[in-house]
Design an enzyme around this catalytic site. Structure first.
Site, PDB file in Angstrom:
ATOM      1  N   HIS A   1       0.821  -1.222   0.000  1.00 10.86           N
ATOM      2  CA  HIS A   1       0.000   0.000   0.000  1.00 10.86           C
ATOM      3  C   HIS A   1       0.853   1.270   0.000  1.00 10.86           C
ATOM      4  O   HIS A   1       0.684   2.116  -0.891  1.00 10.86           O
ATOM      5  CB  HIS A   1      -0.988  -0.023   1.173  1.00 10.86           C
ATOM      6  CG  HIS A   1      -1.695   1.272   1.384  1.00 10.86           C
ATOM      7  ND1 HIS A   1      -2.494   1.855   0.419  1.00 10.86           N
ATOM      8  CD2 HIS A   1      -1.702   2.133   2.443  1.00 10.86           C
ATOM      9  CE1 HIS A   1      -2.974   3.010   0.875  1.00 10.86           C
ATOM     10  NE2 HIS A   1      -2.504   3.194   2.098  1.00 10.86           N
TER      11      HIS A   1
ATOM     12  N   HIS B   1       3.631   7.119   5.451  1.00  8.98           N
ATOM     13  CA  HIS B   1       2.407   7.769   5.916  1.00  8.98           C
ATOM     14  C   HIS B   1       1.606   6.980   6.954  1.00  8.98           C
ATOM     15  O   HIS B   1       0.864   7.554   7.732  1.00  8.98           O
ATOM     16  CB  HIS B   1       1.511   8.178   4.736  1.00  8.98           C
ATOM     17  CG  HIS B   1       0.730   7.052   4.130  1.00  8.98           C
ATOM     18  ND1 HIS B   1       1.258   6.198   3.184  1.00  8.98           N
ATOM     19  CD2 HIS B   1      -0.548   6.635   4.335  1.00  8.98           C
ATOM     20  CE1 HIS B   1       0.343   5.313   2.827  1.00  8.98           C
ATOM     21  NE2 HIS B   1      -0.760   5.560   3.518  1.00  8.98           N
ATOM     22  N   ASP B   2       1.724   5.658   6.979  1.00  3.54           N
ATOM     23  CA  ASP B   2       0.968   4.858   7.949  1.00  3.54           C
ATOM     24  C   ASP B   2       1.818   4.337   9.110  1.00  3.54           C
ATOM     25  O   ASP B   2       1.308   3.610   9.967  1.00  3.54           O
ATOM     26  CB  ASP B   2       0.310   3.657   7.255  1.00  3.54           C
ATOM     27  CG  ASP B   2      -1.003   4.021   6.573  1.00  3.54           C
ATOM     28  OD1 ASP B   2      -1.655   4.992   7.007  1.00  3.54           O
ATOM     29  OD2 ASP B   2      -1.392   3.327   5.617  1.00  3.54           O
TER      30      ASP B   2
ATOM     31  N   GLU C   1       0.667   5.708  12.565  1.00  3.37           N
ATOM     32  CA  GLU C   1      -0.696   5.257  12.848  1.00  3.37           C
ATOM     33  C   GLU C   1      -0.761   3.760  13.161  1.00  3.37           C
ATOM     34  O   GLU C   1      -1.538   3.336  14.011  1.00  3.37           O
ATOM     35  CB  GLU C   1      -1.558   5.554  11.607  1.00  3.37           C
ATOM     36  CG  GLU C   1      -3.016   5.687  11.879  1.00  3.37           C
ATOM     37  CD  GLU C   1      -3.728   6.266  10.668  1.00  3.37           C
ATOM     38  OE1 GLU C   1      -4.514   5.519  10.070  1.00  3.37           O
ATOM     39  OE2 GLU C   1      -3.489   7.435  10.315  1.00  3.37           O
ATOM     40  N   ASP C   2       0.041   2.968  12.474  1.00  4.63           N
ATOM     41  CA  ASP C   2      -0.121   1.510  12.523  1.00  4.63           C
ATOM     42  C   ASP C   2       0.981   0.723  13.220  1.00  4.63           C
ATOM     43  O   ASP C   2       0.793  -0.453  13.513  1.00  4.63           O
ATOM     44  CB  ASP C   2      -0.247   0.953  11.099  1.00  4.63           C
ATOM     45  CG  ASP C   2      -1.491   1.438  10.379  1.00  4.63           C
ATOM     46  OD1 ASP C   2      -2.400   1.963  11.047  1.00  4.63           O
ATOM     47  OD2 ASP C   2      -1.557   1.296   9.151  1.00  4.63           O
TER      48      ASP C   2
ATOM     49  N   ASP D   1      -3.381   8.154  -1.230  1.00  4.24           N
ATOM     50  CA  ASP D   1      -3.767   7.136  -0.249  1.00  4.24           C
ATOM     51  C   ASP D   1      -5.221   6.716  -0.468  1.00  4.24           C
ATOM     52  O   ASP D   1      -5.556   5.533  -0.497  1.00  4.24           O
ATOM     53  CB  ASP D   1      -3.565   7.732   1.149  1.00  4.24           C
ATOM     54  CG  ASP D   1      -3.988   6.812   2.278  1.00  4.24           C
ATOM     55  OD1 ASP D   1      -3.713   5.598   2.213  1.00  4.24           O
ATOM     56  OD2 ASP D   1      -4.586   7.308   3.252  1.00  4.24           O
TER      57      ASP D   1
END
Length: 196
Positions: free
Chosen positions: A33, A57-58, A61-62, A121
């Protein structure tokens, strides 16, 4: 690929692999992704920092990665972009509407560069959602149509692509075999706008 972007690719790959994160519907390693997002960003006017942030970018967050980690490894510009792309509702205890409204308000304040990455995204996340999960897609598409409204400063080509994908998805759900009435989409959108 520049050294900054390659470093971001390697860092993101390691961060997502460290928790064995997978894509929801395909079970592919999650890094496919961020790679797709970086490729989409690379197809329009961009900077090195934008490509690095697309890969990363994630991560905050993840994964266990923090914004301080991103700053230490990639500098303030990349970290600022990642911060703009990280959902702020993570620790919020509200319902989904409250959380998504918070995240949309956060995205509205982002820079044009961050909005371009957000559009990339969104495009990658939407590509096959209606096929894989039409029931969740109903709500998700309404959320993303509202999100589009605050991403107009992002790249215009990507904005148009995202709009087409969202409208196509809504049309597909409106027709057989899904048959979701227009009133459902309108009512859900109104609920988000009303904040309940």
């Amino acid at each position: 690929m520049t050294s900054l972007v390659d470093k971001a690719r390697r860092y993101a790959s390691k961060a997502h692999a460290s928790i064995d994160q997978r894509r929801k519907y395909t079970n592919d390693p999650y890094i496919v992704h961020p790679e797709a997002v970086a490729n989409i960003v690379g197809s329009v006017p961009h900077t090195e920092a934008m490509l690095a942030a697309a890969w990363l970018h994630d991560t905050v967050e993840d994964t266990p990665t923090t914004l301080s980690d991103i700053t230490a490894h990639f500098g303030a510009e990349v970290a600022e972009l990642v911060a703009m792309l990280t959902n702020v509702s993570l620790s919020c205890v509200g319902n989904r509407i409250e959380r998504k409204n918070l995240d949309r308000e956060h995205s509205a304040k982002a820079s044009a560069a961050a909005k371009t990455i957000k559009l990339a995204d969104l495009i990658d996340n939407l590509r096959s959602l209606v096929t894989h999960d039409p029931d969740f897609a109903k709500t998700y598409l309404v959320e993303k149509r509202l999100l589009l409204g605050v991403l107009k400063e992002g790249d215009t080509t990507l904005w148009r692509q995202a709009e087409i994908i969202i409208n196509d998805g809504l049309q597909r759900l409106h027709h057989p075999p899904h048959n979701v009435p227009s009133s459902w989409f309108q009512g859900t959108e109104q609920a988000y706008l009303a904040g309940n």
